[in-house]
Write a protein that holds these residues in place. Sequence first.
Motif, PDB file in Angstrom:
ATOM      1  N   UNK A 109       0.840  -1.191   0.000  1.00 46.02           N
ATOM      2  CA  UNK A 109       0.000   0.000   0.000  1.00 46.02           C
ATOM      3  C   UNK A 109       0.878   1.246   0.000  1.00 46.02           C
ATOM      4  N   UNK A 110       0.417   2.273  -0.696  1.00 48.38           N
ATOM      5  CA  UNK A 110       1.151   3.525  -0.821  1.00 48.38           C
ATOM      6  C   UNK A 110       0.227   4.705  -0.508  1.00 48.38           C
ATOM      7  N   UNK A 111       0.747   5.754   0.136  1.00 51.70           N
ATOM      8  CA  UNK A 111      -0.036   6.976   0.342  1.00 51.70           C
ATOM      9  C   UNK A 111       0.029   7.848  -0.912  1.00 51.70           C
ATOM     10  N   UNK A 112      -1.090   8.409  -1.294  1.00 54.27           N
ATOM     11  CA  UNK A 112      -1.159   9.161  -2.540  1.00 54.27           C
ATOM     12  C   UNK A 112      -1.963  10.451  -2.390  1.00 54.27           C
ATOM     13  N   UNK A 113      -1.896  11.260  -3.420  1.00 57.11           N
ATOM     14  CA  UNK A 113      -2.783  12.409  -3.594  1.00 57.11           C
ATOM     15  C   UNK A 113      -3.635  12.110  -4.820  1.00 57.11           C
ATOM     16  N   UNK A 114      -4.950  12.292  -4.679  1.00 61.18           N
ATOM     17  CA  UNK A 114      -5.865  12.058  -5.805  1.00 61.18           C
ATOM     18  C   UNK A 114      -6.441  13.376  -6.298  1.00 61.18           C
ATOM     19  N   UNK A 115      -6.579  13.491  -7.599  1.00 67.10           N
ATOM     20  CA  UNK A 115      -7.248  14.637  -8.222  1.00 67.10           C
ATOM     21  C   UNK A 115      -8.499  14.139  -8.929  1.00 67.10           C
ATOM     22  N   UNK A 116      -9.498  15.016  -9.059  1.00 67.24           N
ATOM     23  CA  UNK A 116     -10.731  14.673  -9.774  1.00 67.24           C
ATOM     24  C   UNK A 116     -10.877  15.571 -10.993  1.00 67.24           C
ATOM     25  N   UNK A 117     -11.067  14.936 -12.149  1.00 67.13           N
ATOM     26  CA  UNK A 117     -11.256  15.701 -13.386  1.00 67.13           C
ATOM     27  C   UNK A 117     -12.693  16.208 -13.458  1.00 67.13           C
ATOM     28  N   UNK A 118     -12.848  17.487 -13.742  1.00 66.13           N
ATOM     29  CA  UNK A 118     -14.176  18.094 -13.810  1.00 66.13           C
ATOM     30  C   UNK A 118     -14.714  18.143 -15.237  1.00 66.13           C
ATOM     31  N   UNK A 119     -13.857  17.916 -16.216  1.00 64.65           N
ATOM     32  CA  UNK A 119     -14.302  17.912 -17.609  1.00 64.65           C
ATOM     33  C   UNK A 119     -13.386  17.048 -18.441  1.00 64.65           C
ATOM     34  N   UNK A 120     -13.862  16.693 -19.635  1.00 64.84           N
ATOM     35  CA  UNK A 120     -13.050  15.900 -20.544  1.00 64.84           C
ATOM     36  C   UNK A 120     -11.796  16.680 -20.936  1.00 64.84           C
ATOM     37  N   UNK A 121     -10.715  15.952 -21.163  1.00 65.63           N
ATOM     38  CA  UNK A 121      -9.464  16.560 -21.599  1.00 65.63           C
ATOM     39  C   UNK A 121      -9.253  16.223 -23.067  1.00 65.63           C
ATOM     40  N   UNK A 122      -9.140  17.248 -23.892  1.00 67.99           N
ATOM     41  CA  UNK A 122      -8.912  17.056 -25.323  1.00 67.99           C
ATOM     42  C   UNK A 122      -7.419  16.845 -25.545  1.00 67.99           C
ATOM     43  N   UNK A 123      -7.031  15.613 -25.793  1.00 64.71           N
ATOM     44  CA  UNK A 123      -5.618  15.293 -25.950  1.00 64.71           C
ATOM     45  C   UNK A 123      -5.011  15.934 -27.196  1.00 64.71           C
ATOM     46  N   UNK A 132      -6.750  23.306 -15.152  1.00 65.64           N
ATOM     47  CA  UNK A 132      -8.099  23.874 -15.205  1.00 65.64           C
ATOM     48  C   UNK A 132      -9.162  22.794 -15.382  1.00 65.64           C
ATOM     49  N   UNK A 133      -8.721  21.564 -15.676  1.00 65.64           N
ATOM     50  CA  UNK A 133      -9.651  20.441 -15.847  1.00 65.64           C
ATOM     51  C   UNK A 133      -9.886  19.691 -14.539  1.00 65.64           C
ATOM     52  N   UNK A 134      -9.298  20.181 -13.450  1.00 65.20           N
ATOM     53  CA  UNK A 134      -9.394  19.528 -12.146  1.00 65.20           C
ATOM     54  C   UNK A 134     -10.158  20.420 -11.183  1.00 65.20           C
ATOM     55  N   UNK A 135     -11.063  19.828 -10.393  1.00 62.56           N
ATOM     56  CA  UNK A 135     -11.843  20.648  -9.462  1.00 62.56           C
ATOM     57  C   UNK A 135     -11.708  20.246  -8.006  1.00 62.56           C
ATOM     58  N   UNK A 136     -11.025  19.126  -7.727  1.00 62.60           N
ATOM     59  CA  UNK A 136     -10.942  18.682  -6.337  1.00 62.60           C
ATOM     60  C   UNK A 136      -9.709  17.823  -6.111  1.00 62.60           C
ATOM     61  N   UNK A 137      -9.319  17.718  -4.839  1.00 61.69           N
ATOM     62  CA  UNK A 137      -8.147  16.943  -4.455  1.00 61.69           C
ATOM     63  C   UNK A 137      -8.481  16.201  -3.161  1.00 61.69           C
ATOM     64  N   UNK A 138      -7.845  15.064  -2.937  1.00 57.56           N
ATOM     65  CA  UNK A 138      -8.150  14.260  -1.756  1.00 57.56           C
ATOM     66  C   UNK A 138      -6.954  13.393  -1.378  1.00 57.56           C
ATOM     67  N   UNK A 139      -6.864  13.000  -0.108  1.00 57.40           N
ATOM     68  CA  UNK A 139      -5.874  11.989   0.265  1.00 57.40           C
ATOM     69  C   UNK A 139      -6.322  10.640  -0.272  1.00 57.40           C
ATOM     70  N   UNK A 140      -5.383   9.776  -0.579  1.00 60.02           N
ATOM     71  CA  UNK A 140      -5.756   8.476  -1.149  1.00 60.02           C
ATOM     72  C   UNK A 140      -4.738   7.413  -0.760  1.00 60.02           C
ATOM     73  N   UNK A 141      -5.159   6.180  -0.896  1.00 62.20           N
ATOM     74  CA  UNK A 141      -4.291   5.018  -0.739  1.00 62.20           C
ATOM     75  C   UNK A 141      -4.372   4.203  -2.016  1.00 62.20           C
ATOM     76  N   UNK A 142      -3.238   3.705  -2.464  1.00 59.39           N
ATOM     77  CA  UNK A 142      -3.261   2.769  -3.584  1.00 59.39           C
ATOM     78  C   UNK A 142      -2.707   1.429  -3.130  1.00 59.39           C
ATOM     79  N   UNK A 143      -3.395   0.372  -3.496  1.00 62.70           N
ATOM     80  CA  UNK A 143      -2.895  -0.981  -3.269  1.00 62.70           C
ATOM     81  C   UNK A 143      -2.266  -1.452  -4.577  1.00 62.70           C
ATOM     82  N   UNK A 144      -0.997  -1.763  -4.520  1.00 67.21           N
ATOM     83  CA  UNK A 144      -0.320  -2.287  -5.693  1.00 67.21           C
ATOM     84  C   UNK A 144      -0.077  -3.786  -5.477  1.00 67.21           C
ATOM     85  N   UNK A 145      -0.114  -4.525  -6.570  1.00 65.63           N
ATOM     86  CA  UNK A 145       0.041  -5.980  -6.471  1.00 65.63           C
ATOM     87  C   UNK A 145       0.598  -6.495  -7.789  1.00 65.63           C
ATOM     88  N   UNK A 146       1.898  -6.348  -7.958  1.00 62.18           N
ATOM     89  CA  UNK A 146       2.517  -6.843  -9.183  1.00 62.18           C
ATOM     90  C   UNK A 146       2.174  -8.304  -9.391  1.00 62.18           C
TER      91      UNK A 146
END
Length: 261
Positions: A109-123, A132-146
């Motif tokens: 498990x790893x500690x992370x920062x998560x962002x939330x996209x508020x609109x589609x991103x035109x690549x 400008x495509x992001x509207x929120x941020x949160x603490x997060x955990x990621x479980x990795x399992x190679x």
Amino acid sequence: MTMDAMISTTEIDDIAARLDAAQTGVADIPSLADNQVIPIDAAYAIQSALIARREARGERVTGVKLGFTSKAKMAQMGVSDVIVGRLTDAMRISDGGEVALTRFIHPKVEPEVAYRLSRDVDLDDPTVDIESCVDAVAPALEIIDSRYRDFRFTYTDVVADNTSAAGFVVGPWRPLRDVGNRAVRLRVGGNEVVGSTAAILGDPVRALHALLDMCRRHRISLGAGQIVLAGAATAAVPLVSGVAECEVAELGTVSVTGVRE
């Protein structure tokens, strides 16, 4: 086989099937590099084929994650680029919820920062401002399992394996704010690791720009409502029975409980 060698569509599908079987069967496999060298474009093609198998079972892509966002990890792997993987709804665990450890091979498990996209991103729009495509941020955990035996893999191995993505937990969303150089504390059982969000490319917001570059290169779509895991703020810690909690200063906490069924 050289790095410039072509890998057929059949080979791509066969490797994706092996990795998918390893994940669903909770049984590790040897590094792909034991038998052949996988070029990076082929590795992302394998990842896409792997995700297509999950979607065929009813899963839905709900975000993306970055890996190799620390200078130390880049140096260890001998690369200068981050890597990108896909998140699905089946990987998400509710904040404070439980996850069965038996669904993983050797979870960390790893500690992370998560962002939330508020609109589609035109690549294809060179002027798009990813921030400008992001509207929120949160603490997060990621479980990795190679899915590779003994966590032994090459740079392209891990890309093919969807960057070891296995599970994630997102804490309370906050309006977008600066989260550079925030203290991070990860507690797992009796272990405690401390670090800083500065470990994520110097500032997690830089991960958004690195993400956009990689998604353009490998045609990975970014849509409204998707979650972006910016990268690990500390080294990964083995996920064991009990509570794993991440605290990011001035952002909040998030937790998950590992259980043996």
